[in-house]
Scaffold this active site. Structure first.
Site, short mmCIF file in Angstrom:
data_model
loop_
_atom_site.label_atom_id
_atom_site.label_comp_id
_atom_site.label_asym_id
_atom_site.label_seq_id
_atom_site.Cartn_x
_atom_site.Cartn_y
_atom_site.Cartn_z
N CYS A 40 0.84 -1.19 0.00
CA CYS A 40 0.00 0.00 0.00
C CYS A 40 0.88 1.25 0.00
CB CYS A 40 -0.87 -0.03 1.25
SG CYS A 40 -1.95 1.38 1.49
N SER A 42 0.55 3.71 1.90
CA SER A 42 0.71 4.25 3.25
C SER A 42 2.08 3.92 3.84
CB SER A 42 -0.40 3.74 4.18
OG SER A 42 -1.64 4.23 3.71
N HIS A 45 4.57 6.44 2.82
CA HIS A 45 4.52 7.71 3.56
C HIS A 45 5.49 7.74 4.74
CE1 HIS A 45 1.12 9.44 1.44
NE2 HIS A 45 0.39 8.39 1.66
N HIS A 73 1.09 -3.15 6.57
CA HIS A 73 -0.15 -3.16 7.37
C HIS A 73 -1.27 -3.83 6.60
CE1 HIS A 73 -0.47 0.20 4.66
NE2 HIS A 73 -1.78 0.11 4.80
N CYS A 180 -6.76 -3.79 3.66
CA CYS A 180 -6.65 -2.32 3.63
C CYS A 180 -7.23 -1.75 2.34
CB CYS A 180 -5.21 -1.82 3.81
SG CYS A 180 -5.13 -0.02 3.61
N1 LIG Z 1 -7.74 6.70 4.61
C1 LIG Z 1 -7.27 5.49 4.76
O1 LIG Z 1 -7.69 4.73 5.63
C2 LIG Z 1 -6.23 4.99 3.81
C3 LIG Z 1 -5.96 3.61 3.74
C4 LIG Z 1 -5.02 3.17 2.80
C5 LIG Z 1 -4.37 4.07 1.98
N2 LIG Z 1 -4.64 5.39 2.10
C6 LIG Z 1 -3.99 6.38 1.24
O2 LIG Z 1 -4.64 6.41 -0.01
C7 LIG Z 1 -3.75 6.94 -0.98
C8 LIG Z 1 -3.71 6.04 -2.21
O3 LIG Z 1 -3.05 4.82 -1.88
P1 LIG Z 1 -2.68 3.75 -3.02
O4 LIG Z 1 -2.06 2.60 -2.30
O5 LIG Z 1 -3.86 3.54 -3.90
O6 LIG Z 1 -1.55 4.58 -3.82
P2 LIG Z 1 -0.92 4.29 -5.27
O7 LIG Z 1 0.38 4.99 -5.30
O8 LIG Z 1 -1.00 2.85 -5.59
O9 LIG Z 1 -1.93 5.03 -6.27
C9 LIG Z 1 -2.06 6.42 -6.33
C10 LIG Z 1 -2.46 6.82 -7.75
O10 LIG Z 1 -2.72 8.22 -7.75
C11 LIG Z 1 -2.28 8.74 -8.98
N3 LIG Z 1 -2.11 10.19 -8.82
C12 LIG Z 1 -1.13 10.85 -8.17
N4 LIG Z 1 -1.36 12.18 -8.22
C13 LIG Z 1 -2.51 12.36 -8.92
C14 LIG Z 1 -3.26 13.50 -9.31
N5 LIG Z 1 -2.89 14.74 -8.97
N6 LIG Z 1 -4.40 13.30 -10.04
C15 LIG Z 1 -4.79 12.05 -10.35
N7 LIG Z 1 -4.12 10.94 -10.00
C16 LIG Z 1 -3.00 11.10 -9.30
C17 LIG Z 1 -1.00 7.97 -9.28
O11 LIG Z 1 -0.68 7.98 -10.67
C18 LIG Z 1 -1.39 6.57 -8.79
O12 LIG Z 1 -1.94 5.78 -9.85
C19 LIG Z 1 -2.40 7.07 -0.27
O13 LIG Z 1 -2.24 8.39 0.20
C20 LIG Z 1 -2.56 6.11 0.88
O14 LIG Z 1 -1.68 6.38 1.95
C21 LIG Z 1 -5.56 5.86 2.98
ZN LIG Z 2 -3.04 0.69 3.41
#
Ligand SMILES: NC(=O)c1ccc[n+]([C@@H]2O[C@H](COP(=O)([O-])OP(=O)(O)OC[C@H]3O[C@@H](n4cnc5c(N)ncnc54)[C@H](O)[C@@H]3O)[C@@H](O)[C@H]2O)c1
Ligand SMILES: [Zn+2]
Ligand SMILES: [Zn+2]
Length: 382
Positions: A40, A42, A45, A73, A180
Site C-alpha cells: 500500500c 501508506s 509515507h 499493514h 486495507c
Molecule cells: N484513509 C485510509 O484509511 C487509507 C488507507 C489506505 C491508503 N490510504 C492512502 O490512499 C492513498 C492512495 O493509496 P494507493 O495505495 O492507492 O496509492 P498508489 O500509489 O498505488 O496510487 C495512487 C495513484 O494516484 C495517482 N495520482 C497521483 N497524483 C494524482 C493526481 N494529482 N491526479 C490524479 N491521479 C493522481 C497515481 O498515478 C497513482 O496511480 C495514499 O495516500 C494512501 O496512503 C488511505
Molecule cells: Zn493501506
C-alpha cells in the site's frame, strides 16, 4: 525465535531485509506467520516522512524516533501460536490483518464505528497494544511495527485485536488486499460517499485504493464513474473495473464533466491520489456539484494544514467534505463481508494483483508503485 523482516531505519532509506528476534506472545497476543502482504502507499509515507510525526509530537508520544520500524499493514496469514487469554482465534486459523485494531468495547466499536477504535491511538510508534512493551528486536534493539502489524515480516507478534479470522477456502493474497486497499476504496464510495444509483462519481487517483472506489461506485449503481489518473495503464484498469470515462488530470476532466452533466457536475468526488496535497482540493471541489460530497481518503503530509477550497461555494452549493479512515467500515464486520462478495463473484480481487514479489524484492515492488506500473504489488511468503 529468529525470523526475517523488512526494516526501515530512517527517512528516504530503502527497506532493509534482515534477521530479527521475536518473543513469544503474551496475554492477548498471537504469533502470525504472514502469507501475503500488499504494498500500500501508506507504508511509502513512512519512507518520505509524510507520516512521520514532527519531533515535538514524537516527544509527547514518549518516543525519540519511529525508526527502526518494520513496515506493512496490509496482510493475511496463519496463527502459529497464541498467548494466554486469547479467545477470538486459535493455532492454525487463517486471519486477515486489521490495521485499525478492533477492541469491540470502546464507544466507537460499540456504536458500529470500528474504524475509529480507541486502541488505534498509538498506531505509529511504541510497543505492543496490550502492554506497551516490545516483542521484536533487531541487533538487541527494540523495533516497532507499522500499525502494530508489520506484515513485511515472515512472522510478527500482534494483539488479537489486530487480526480477524477468515474462512480457510479463501486465497490469502486476496484476503491481504481486502485488509486495507479494497475495504478502504470500496467503503470510501459505498459508505463514506454513500454513492446512490444513478449518480455521477469522480475518483481522483487510481491505485490500489482508487480502483476499489471505482469498483464500489459501480456496485452502488453509479451511472457515470469518471476515473482520473495521469498513468494510461491505470486508466485502462479503471475501465475494466467499471469506470465509464477516464481523464489524465482533473483539469482535463473539468470541461468534459461540465458538458456531460449539463453543468450539474459530480454528486460524489473521492480523492485517492498517492499523496494528498491541499492544492488538489481546488479542482476536486470544482468537479463537485450542488449538494455534493467530497471524500478525502488519501493521506496528506502530517504538517499539511492549508487547502484551496472555495468557501463561498461550499456554503452556497450546500457541499460537504469528509475524511475517512478504512473507508469508514468496521473491520470485523466488513472484511468477512467483502470476502463473501468475492466468493460470490461480485467483487474482483484476483484482477487487482499486478505483480508478486518475494520479501527480498520489496524495494523493487515500491519502485514499481512509484512508477505507476502496479495496481497492487503483493509480497508472497513461503
Ligand atoms: N484513509 C485510509 O484509511 C487509507 C488507507 C489506505 C491508503 N490510504 C492512502 O490512499 C492513498 C492512495 O493509496 P494507493 O495505495 O492507492 O496509492 P498508489 O500509489 O498505488 O496510487 C495512487 C495513484 O494516484 C495517482 N495520482 C497521483 N497524483 C494524482 C493526481 N494529482 N491526479 C490524479 N491521479 C493522481 C497515481 O498515478 C497513482 O496511480 C495514499 O495516500 C494512501 O496512503 C488511505
Ligand atoms: Zn493501506
Ligand atoms: Zn474499540
Amino acid at each position: 525465535m529468529k525470523t526475517r523482516a523488512a526494516v526501515l531505519w530512517g527517512l528516504n532509506e530503502s527497506w532493509k531485509v534482515q534477521e530479527i528476534d521475536v518473543d513469544p506472545p503474551k496475554s492477548g497476543e498471537v504469533l502470525v506467520k504472514w502469507k501475503a502482504a500488499g504494498m500500500c502507499h501508506s507504508d511509502e509515507h513512512l519512507v518520505t516522512g509524510d507520516m512521520v510525526p514532527p519531533a515535538e509530537v514524537l516527544a509527547m508520544m514518549g518516543l525519540e524516533s519511529l525508526f527502526p520500524i518494520i513496515g506493512g499493514h496490509e496482510g493475511a496469514g496463519v496463527i502459529e501460536a497464541v498467548g494466554p487469554d486469547v479467545t477470538s482465534v486459535k493455532v492454525g486459523d487463517h486471519v486477515s490483518a486489521s490495521f485499525v485494531p478492533s477492541c469491540g468495547k470502546c464507544r466507537y466499536c460499540a456504536t458500529g464505528r470500528g474504524n475509529l477504535c480507541n486502541s488505534g491511538a498509538g498506531t505509529l510508534g511504541g510497543g505492543m497494544i496490550t502492554d506497551g512493551t516490545h516483542r521484536h528486536f533487531v541487533d538487541g534493539q527494540p523495533v516497532g511495527l507499522l500499525a502494530k502489524l508489520g506484515t513485511f515480516a515472515e512472522r510478527t507478534c500482534v494483539s488479537e485485536m489486530s487480526v480477524i479470522k477468515v474462512d480457510e477456502d479463501l486465497p490469502l493474497e486476496c484476503v491481504a488486499l481486502v485488509s486495507c486497499g479494497v475495504a478502504t476504496g470500496w467503503g470510501s464510495a459505498t459508505k463514506r460517499a454513500d454513492v446512490r444509483p444513478g449518480e455521477t462519481v469522480v475518483d481522483v487517483g487510481i491505485g490500489g485504493i482508487g480502483i476499489n472506489a471505482v469498483q464500489g461506485a459501480k456496485m452502488a449503481g453509479a451511472s457515470r464513474i469518471i476515473a482520473i489518473d495521469p498513468v494510461e495503464f491505470k486508466r485502462e484498469k479503471a475501465m475494466e473495473f467499471g469506470a465509464t470515462h477516464t481523464f489524465a488530470s482533473m483539469a482535463d476532466a473539468l470541461p468534459e464533466v461540465t458538458t456531460m452533466t449539463n453543468g450539474e457536475m459530480a454528486d460524489k468526488v473521492i480523492m485517492t491520489p498517492g499523496v494528498m496535497y491541499g492544492e488538489l482540493m481546488e479542482l476536486g471541489m470544482a468537479l463537485a456539484g450542488k449538494g455534493s460530497t467530497v471524500v478525502v481518503t488519501a493521506v496528506a503530509p502530517m504538517t499539511q494544514t492549508e487547502a484551496s477550497i472555495n468557501l463561498f461555494q461550499l456554503a452556497m452549493w450546500n457541499k460537504e467534505i469528509k475524511g475517512t479512515i478504512f473507508g469508514s467500515l468496521t473491520p470485523r464486520v466488513d472484511i468477512p463481508r467483502l470476502l463473501d462478495m468475492y466468493r460470490g463473484g461480485t467483487l474482483k480481487l484476483d484482477e487487482l494483483i499486478t505483480t508478486r514479489y518475494s520479501l527480498d524484492e520489496i524495494n523493487e515492488g515500491y519502485a514499481a508503485m512509484r512508477d505507476g506500473t502496479n495496481i497492487r504489488g503483493v509480497i508472497v511468503y513461503d
